[in-house]
Design an enzyme around this catalytic site. Sequence first.
Site, PDB file in Angstrom:
ATOM      1  N   SER A 146       0.835  -1.197   0.000  1.00  0.00           N
ATOM      2  CA  SER A 146       0.000   0.000   0.000  1.00  0.00           C
ATOM      3  C   SER A 146       0.874   1.253   0.000  1.00  0.00           C
ATOM      4  O   SER A 146       1.641   1.469  -0.935  1.00  0.00           O
ATOM      5  CB  SER A 146      -0.961  -0.042   1.191  1.00  0.00           C
ATOM      6  OG  SER A 146      -2.007   0.882   1.038  1.00  0.00           O
TER       7      SER A 146
ATOM      8  N   ASP B  22     -10.352  -4.013  -4.556  1.00  0.00           N
ATOM      9  CA  ASP B  22      -9.563  -3.015  -3.838  1.00  0.00           C
ATOM     10  C   ASP B  22      -9.647  -1.692  -4.570  1.00  0.00           C
ATOM     11  O   ASP B  22      -9.587  -1.644  -5.805  1.00  0.00           O
ATOM     12  CB  ASP B  22      -8.111  -3.492  -3.749  1.00  0.00           C
ATOM     13  CG  ASP B  22      -7.188  -2.548  -2.989  1.00  0.00           C
ATOM     14  OD1 ASP B  22      -7.685  -1.623  -2.313  1.00  0.00           O
ATOM     15  OD2 ASP B  22      -5.962  -2.734  -3.077  1.00  0.00           O
TER      16      ASP B  22
ATOM     17  N   HIS C 247      -8.091  -5.421   0.217  1.00  0.00           N
ATOM     18  CA  HIS C 247      -6.939  -4.724   0.785  1.00  0.00           C
ATOM     19  C   HIS C 247      -6.576  -5.329   2.152  1.00  0.00           C
ATOM     20  O   HIS C 247      -7.402  -5.939   2.807  1.00  0.00           O
ATOM     21  CB  HIS C 247      -7.290  -3.247   0.948  1.00  0.00           C
ATOM     22  CG  HIS C 247      -6.109  -2.327   1.002  1.00  0.00           C
ATOM     23  ND1 HIS C 247      -5.397  -1.977  -0.120  1.00  0.00           N
ATOM     24  CD2 HIS C 247      -5.507  -1.689   2.036  1.00  0.00           C
ATOM     25  CE1 HIS C 247      -4.420  -1.150   0.221  1.00  0.00           C
ATOM     26  NE2 HIS C 247      -4.464  -0.959   1.536  1.00  0.00           N
TER      27      HIS C 247
END
Length: 399
Positions: free
Chosen positions: A239, A335, A365
């Site tokens: 991320s 996501d 996620h």
Amino acid sequence: MRRPGRSLLFSGLLHPDLRHFLLKALMGNDAQQGLWVLTSFQSSNGFFKSIQSCCPPQHIASDMNQALSSQSQDETVPPALDDFMRLEADIFLMRLPTGLQTRQCQAILSAIGGDTAALQDVRAARNAAMSAVPGVQTQELDAHLRLYTRTPQSDDAAPLLVYFHGGGWTFGSLNSCARFCARFCQRSGASVLAVDYPLAPEHPYPAALDACVEAVKKARLMAKEWGCDPSRIALGGDSSGGNLAIATALRLAAEGMTDLSALLLFYPVTKVWNDSSPSWRLFGKGYGLDSYLMKAFSHAYAGSSPQRPLISVALADDEIVRQLPPTLIVSAGRDILADQGEAFAMRLRHLGVKTRHVVFPSAVHLFITMPGQSMAFERAVETAMDFLHHPDGTISTQD
């Protein structure tokens, strides 16, 4: 009384990965979940037929190699495994505390305004120490660097992965990424250097990036002393940590350091704003990373200038981007960042960067840092391990 699904569990119909998960669930604290999963599977028309036809790992690897050689662009997982990833992801989402992301968002906005108390609580909740992992030794090099090495250590110098944790640049720690770092070290034999960088909003851009760049430079200097090969240093992150890995590689390339061996990226942020992509619209609420929380992350880290190329790395110049090392991107299909990962992979290929893009269509996620999506987590570890050792695209057939 006979447990539901017991005959199927030991019948040989289950893929080994599915059987391993269900055995753990039935024998551990998640027995109720394991039994429910088995019962659900038994009543699902056609599901076991798809599992029975699912290739074992060495055959999956062979099929992927053929796909790569025939210019396949993206890879995914067999349908049976994707069905299981969906089930795990749905259970994971149901178990997330109600209002969690709202509280995180409010804490970040309060911290931007000068009151960091709530954000410190959020950080503490993501900073639980992990138990020791067999065959992995950890060494606290200083307050911000932790080195994972496999024991007993090989006589050969190990590859080194420098890893940057996720958490929207505002929370996360050495402990929040410890599960991945330890598991990757254990499975791959590579050493892992986890980096704890300064967090926003107290330390906005470029503080985190500066710390990541300095950590990589230190790794280059110390690699031999740590038993690592200085010519096989890779960067990775999930991320926002994936974003920092790309930005670090870009800045090092601009400084003339283009000898990184690979980038290992898990659902990376490449555009730090609402890109109005289909995945942003479809999965902007209820899939592990909500759009309003992403907006708070952006405000805390980038302020009013998210479109700088070392913040939104998708905007970096072609001449620098084409100097990136071989790159793996592992995306969760459900996501908000899925389309960003796909677009960045396409751009890398267009610029001649060796790129592998793997999509887990039904995952969401957070599968790297938060327990609950074990199948996606383990597949990601295996995929990254293969890429670290074979960045030319040849996939290991070792189970």
